[in-house]
Design an enzyme around this catalytic site. Sequence first.
Site, PDB file in Angstrom:
ATOM      1  N   GLY A 149       0.477  -1.065  -0.037  1.00 13.07           N
ATOM      2  CA  GLY A 149      -0.134  -0.151   0.044  1.00 13.07           C
ATOM      3  C   GLY A 149       0.751   1.418  -0.460  1.00 13.07           C
ATOM      4  CE  LYS A 150       5.523   5.031   0.079  1.00 11.75           C
ATOM      5  NZ  LYS A 150       6.518   3.885   0.307  1.00 11.75           N
ATOM      6  N   GLY A 151       0.398   5.861   0.741  1.00  9.70           N
ATOM      7  CA  GLY A 151      -0.776   7.202   1.010  1.00  9.70           C
ATOM      8  C   GLY A 151       0.604   8.497   0.593  1.00  9.70           C
TER       9      GLY A 151
END
Length: 435
Positions: free
Chosen positions: A123-125
């Site tokens: 994931g990444k944000g």
Amino acid sequence: MSSQPTSLSSPFYKEPGPKLDAESPFESMMERFRFASDLLGLDEGMFKYLSSPVKQVIVSIPVIMDDGRIEVFEGYRVIHDDVLGPAKGGIRYAPDVNIDEVKALAAWMTWKCAVVNVPFGGGKGGVRCDPRKLSMGELERLTRRYTAALLDVFGPDQDIPAPDMNTNEQVMAWIMDTYSMHARKTVTAVVTGKPILLGGSKGRKEATGRGVVTTVLAAMGKMGLTANRSTTVVQGFGNVGSVSAVLMHELGSKVIGISDVSGAYFNEDGIDIPAALAYSRSHGNTLEGFTGGTPISNQELLELECDVLIPAAKEDQINKYNAPNIKARIIAEGANGPVTANADKILDDKGILIIPDILANAGGVTVSYFEWVQDRQGYFWTEERVNRRLNRMMRDAFNLIYGVKEEYGITLRQAAYVYAIKKVADTLKMRGIYA
Ligand code: NAD
């Protein structure tokens, strides 16, 4: 607290990340992904599946600024894949972060977690903002509102953020607190990279550099080199670079070159690394003015003759232009994407062994996994135990990927992608597609 100078202002602030051009880390990653997919004979459907993130969320983040104005920021969270477990990946604050960058970085995390066998997806944000221009209070409100907007996405069993560019322990503490307030209980395992006081892990800060050095030692073993008869060059003297330099020095390697954004330093007799570290710490985290080596340019540093080169600063440092001049025997990618796909081919022809980023710098995510495990158990390990388990997991991962390299007759980087993609694809096939 609201009008205090921000803790994310310079020198903590990092310039925004890579652009999507032909030599960018993202394009390079896609090229490597395509190569591995072809080698594995992935069918078109599986290729499509693995190229598409399972979830992409864009949120608006209204923040009341210190002067009373309402400012609205855009926030992102992408889960690339979660078949192996909850998604894992950092959150970056930068003026030019965008959904495409976050999507690419999330995919990168899927492969990295798979390579070191931690039970996480990728994931990444990100939040599109200029953290240099925000006060501490504005940053806190931004972080809490971003978290509130993503309450259904985050969770210890769903998606576990961590620090990335321009976010730190304090930002993680705010995310944990906001999430916990809504859950009506303290949920430490919802983020990693927290302060130790709030359920962080011992050894986390040094984990990435320590992992880099573990893989270097494993590679040296394969090449008949020994640390105490070797020479090392390290680019970047921040978290990853300085720990790598210190550990290589402690192992008896002669560290002949170091650098940071202020310049590079060369000493053929070996730089006194503890002295360099003390110098940098006492001069506001810069080596500028360091006299323990001759000043050279960062380009010259990368082209020094040495056994081990550890690029631990930023992406795109070794590219098609300087790759022909690189004289190291092993390159261990402490940074993400420091060697471009075009450079890979040149370096490979020269017989240089590259330990790819998704393996070499995965010590950070490995100890993030330990942090999550400790939080869930409510039982905290000694630093000695963290380091021992980290070394074991990194060594095992290296040997595993080295085995794939030998089996297929490919590079270590290609092997890492082949292993990771095969693992995710096999898991997916076994689970089947829910209809
Ligand atoms: P950091 O900010 O602590 O250190 C970066 C260092 O690079 C600083 O010394 C800076 O002066 C130097 N630098 C910047 N531009 C440079 C240039 N042009 N030439 C030479 N030196 C330069 O960052 P970090 O946490 O050590 O991360 C470094 C790299 O490692 C990044 O690519 C990051 O994404 C990657 N990485 C970090 C971690 C982690 O746990 N910190 C984990 C995985 C990957």
